[in-house]
Design an enzyme around this catalytic site. Structure first.
Site, mmCIF file in Angstrom:
data_model
loop_
_atom_site.group_PDB
_atom_site.id
_atom_site.type_symbol
_atom_site.label_atom_id
_atom_site.label_comp_id
_atom_site.label_asym_id
_atom_site.label_seq_id
_atom_site.Cartn_x
_atom_site.Cartn_y
_atom_site.Cartn_z
ATOM 1 N N PHE A 121 -18.788 30.573 16.800
ATOM 2 C CA PHE A 121 -19.709 30.240 16.235
ATOM 3 C C PHE A 121 -19.352 31.653 14.814
ATOM 4 C CE2 PHE A 121 -23.731 31.131 14.965
ATOM 5 C CZ PHE A 121 -24.686 30.426 14.769
ATOM 6 N N PRO A 126 -18.323 39.151 6.790
ATOM 7 C CA PRO A 126 -18.165 41.308 5.980
ATOM 8 C C PRO A 126 -19.977 41.379 4.683
ATOM 9 C CG PRO A 126 -16.139 40.255 5.964
ATOM 10 C CD PRO A 126 -17.467 39.321 6.103
ATOM 11 N N ALA A 128 -22.854 39.482 4.685
ATOM 12 C CA ALA A 128 -23.588 38.558 4.687
ATOM 13 C C ALA A 128 -24.119 38.458 6.126
ATOM 14 C CB ALA A 128 -23.369 36.638 4.239
ATOM 15 N N GLY A 332 -30.744 60.401 37.094
ATOM 16 C CA GLY A 332 -30.404 61.601 36.474
ATOM 17 C C GLY A 332 -29.038 61.805 36.156
ATOM 18 N N GLU A 356 -27.618 38.043 16.894
ATOM 19 C CA GLU A 356 -27.974 36.696 16.656
ATOM 20 C C GLU A 356 -29.630 37.225 16.165
ATOM 21 O OE1 GLU A 356 -28.112 33.163 19.580
ATOM 22 O OE2 GLU A 356 -26.245 34.438 20.051
HETATM 23 N N1 CAA Z 1 -34.930 25.713 11.345
HETATM 24 C C1 CAA Z 1 -35.008 24.560 10.730
HETATM 25 N N2 CAA Z 1 -34.608 25.078 9.245
HETATM 26 C C2 CAA Z 1 -34.996 26.170 9.132
HETATM 27 C C3 CAA Z 1 -35.485 27.521 9.905
HETATM 28 C C4 CAA Z 1 -35.527 26.533 11.353
HETATM 29 N N3 CAA Z 1 -35.599 27.497 12.391
HETATM 30 N N4 CAA Z 1 -35.250 28.478 9.222
HETATM 31 C C5 CAA Z 1 -35.490 28.391 7.814
HETATM 32 N N5 CAA Z 1 -34.980 27.662 7.942
HETATM 33 C C6 CAA Z 1 -35.196 26.176 6.612
HETATM 34 C C7 CAA Z 1 -36.134 26.331 5.717
HETATM 35 O O1 CAA Z 1 -37.120 25.640 5.713
HETATM 36 C C8 CAA Z 1 -36.012 26.478 4.644
HETATM 37 O O2 CAA Z 1 -35.508 25.242 3.737
HETATM 38 P P1 CAA Z 1 -36.155 24.761 2.435
HETATM 39 O O3 CAA Z 1 -34.778 25.751 1.702
HETATM 40 O O4 CAA Z 1 -35.781 23.175 2.411
HETATM 41 O O5 CAA Z 1 -37.236 24.865 2.561
HETATM 42 C C9 CAA Z 1 -34.303 26.770 4.415
HETATM 43 O O6 CAA Z 1 -33.840 26.716 5.880
HETATM 44 C C10 CAA Z 1 -34.150 28.301 4.037
HETATM 45 O O7 CAA Z 1 -35.252 29.183 4.439
HETATM 46 P P2 CAA Z 1 -35.317 30.136 4.183
HETATM 47 O O8 CAA Z 1 -35.968 30.497 2.994
HETATM 48 O O9 CAA Z 1 -36.327 31.092 5.218
HETATM 49 O O10 CAA Z 1 -34.203 31.558 4.745
HETATM 50 P P3 CAA Z 1 -33.887 32.916 4.187
HETATM 51 O O11 CAA Z 1 -32.781 32.814 3.205
HETATM 52 O O12 CAA Z 1 -35.270 33.680 3.240
HETATM 53 O O13 CAA Z 1 -33.202 34.249 5.821
HETATM 54 C C11 CAA Z 1 -34.001 33.973 7.608
HETATM 55 C C12 CAA Z 1 -34.476 33.359 6.663
HETATM 56 C C13 CAA Z 1 -34.820 33.919 8.437
HETATM 57 C C14 CAA Z 1 -33.986 35.925 7.398
HETATM 58 C C15 CAA Z 1 -32.561 33.791 7.957
HETATM 59 O O14 CAA Z 1 -31.733 34.740 7.177
HETATM 60 C C16 CAA Z 1 -31.798 34.279 9.330
HETATM 61 O O15 CAA Z 1 -31.982 34.061 10.533
HETATM 62 N N6 CAA Z 1 -30.956 36.132 9.182
HETATM 63 C C17 CAA Z 1 -29.874 36.542 10.603
HETATM 64 C C18 CAA Z 1 -28.939 35.098 11.004
HETATM 65 C C19 CAA Z 1 -29.009 35.506 11.902
HETATM 66 O O16 CAA Z 1 -29.521 35.603 13.064
HETATM 67 N N7 CAA Z 1 -27.361 35.912 12.702
HETATM 68 C C20 CAA Z 1 -26.578 36.206 13.136
HETATM 69 C C21 CAA Z 1 -25.728 35.649 13.420
HETATM 70 S S1 CAA Z 1 -24.298 35.747 15.714
HETATM 71 C C22 CAA Z 1 -22.823 35.282 14.326
HETATM 72 O O17 CAA Z 1 -22.505 35.046 13.776
HETATM 73 C C23 CAA Z 1 -22.210 36.262 15.924
HETATM 74 C C24 CAA Z 1 -22.399 35.417 17.305
HETATM 75 O O18 CAA Z 1 -20.492 35.108 17.569
HETATM 76 C C25 CAA Z 1 -23.000 36.365 17.575
#
Ligand code: CAA
Length: 373
Positions: A121, A126, A128, A332, A356
């Protein structure tokens, strides 16, 4: 929390599998950073790579609670295998389950859930990470193809992933609404895995860079609708956070097991200070388990669970770090050697506070659910 007889039976089965097939490999995987194809095949044959998906889509037809139980039991002996299973199911399969059409599920979900192919996934980039809407990987539609350019970073199972879901933006000025989700298959021209990370912990889980250079994928590889990819990935992460909570919980339980064994072997279990510490560790582990079961059961009931999943992941990761630290203290000098595995557990658990969504991101998600945005 009481489990049903079916869940207890499943837990026993996974525990036996973990002891027999995973525990003997855990130190080797940690030391070499190797991916074990043999273990992957055994996980697939045991139905452990498609636990929560219906049988007609290659899964085991079980629930999220069973899935969380499995990740805990595997991580109790090997965090690297725990995160592999969690990433394969929650991140590799789930976006296709959530947003894929029937043809896409037949083509990609079935082989993934059966353990015939590995999934990964690509969200983090870099520039974001926590700000997932800041995706810079671009997509342009040309005829019946999407052309992708950009890079993803810190991708679990990146280099070994055969079916990869990822995000790209059509127009950065549209923020989260400009992002779509796609599938790319390993071997597609223009798609390649870059370097693997040399990590502190979970060293037996491969973490890689993904590179897209004028990579053309068919329009049929779009998951859901254009501009809906951010939401698909946020929904995916809601479920993924339960499994990373279960990963932290399993590592914490493994460290607690080791601390109890050490205390008994050394006679320290008769000391009141050690008894108090073990009681404190066991209580926090039980509380984390309660939060993870709660989030799993809400998901299984079809109820909202975003807040509870974030709470479960946040709390389990925090207590996981604390419990592993106490386990090293109790052991220890033996705690910093390989003998009781706690030096591996403490290295492995750190990532659960970061991957995550960091603990800070979980607090943002929880606060927004309580207070509104
Ligand atoms: N379910 C459904 N929709 C959702 C949602 C959810 N859980 N969370 C947000 N949305 C929707 C919102 O309703 C909004 O919709 P509208 O614009 O239509 O109203 C839209 O998505 C945008 O939401 P936000 O404005 O809340 O978004 P934001 O930019 O403020 O970000 C955040 C929210 C929670 C900070 C998010 O950016 C986030 O979770 N960041 C962390 C990312 C993360 O966990 N990264 C690790 C990924 S793992 C990986 O890539 C590597 C791997 O292999 C492990």
């Amino acid at each position: 929390m009481l489990l049903t007889p079916k869940h207890i039976e499943f837990q026993d089965r996974v525990r036996e599998f973990a002891q027999k097939e995973v525990a003997p490999l855990s130190a080797h995987l940690d030391k070499t950073g190797e991916f074990s194809l043999t273990l992957f095949k055994k996980l697939g044959e045991s139905g452990l790579l498609g636990i929560p998906f219906p049988k007609e889509y290659g899964g085991a037809g079980l629930d999220t609670l069973s899935y969380a139980i499995a990740v805990e039991e595997i991580s109790r002996v090997c965090g690297s295998t725990g995160i592999f299973v969690a990433a394969h199911i929650s991140l590799g399969c789930s976006p296709i389950w959530i947003a894929g059409n029937e043809e896409q599920k037949q083509k990609w979900l079935i082989p993934l859930a059966r353990g015939e192919k590995t999934g990964s996934f690509g969200l983090t980039e870099p520039n974001a990470g926590s700000d997932a809407a800041g995706t810079e990987t671009t997509v342009k539609k040309v005829g019946n193809k999407y052309i992708i350019n950009g890079a993803k970073r810190f991708i679990t199972s990146g280099a070994i992933g055969e079916v990869i879901t990822f995000t790209a933006t059509h127009d950065k000025s549209k923020g989260s609404h400009g992002i779509s989700a796609f599938v790319v298959e390993k071997g597609t021209p223009g798609y390649s895995a870059g370097k693997d990370e040399d990590k502190l912990g979970l060293r037996g889980s491969i973490t890689s860079e993904l590179i897209f250079e004028d990579c053309a994928i068919p329009c049929e590889n779009l998951l859901g609708c254009e501009g809906e990819g951010f939401k698909v990935f946020m929904k995916t992460l809601d479920g993924g956070r339960i499994s990373i909570g279960a990963l932290a919980l399993g590592i914490a339980q493994g460290a607690l097991d080791a601390a109890i064994e050490f205390a008994k072997n050394s006679g320290q279990h008769k000391e009141q200070s050690i008894q108090g510490l073990i009681a404190d560790m066991a209580t926090r582990v039980a509380a984390a388990r309660g939060l993870i079961y709660q989030a799993s059961m809400l998901k299984d009931a079809g109820s909202p669970y975003t807040k509870e999943a974030a709470m479960a992941k946040f709390y389990a990761a925090e207590i996981g770090m604390w419990v592993c630290t106490q386990a090293v203290e109790i052991c220890g000098i033996a705690g910093v050697t390989k003998k009781y595995n706690v030096e591996r557990f403490i290295r492995d658990v750190k990532l659960t506070e970061i991957g995550e969504g960091t603990s800070e991101i979980q607090k943002i998600v929880i606060a927004r659910e309580i207070l509104g945005k």
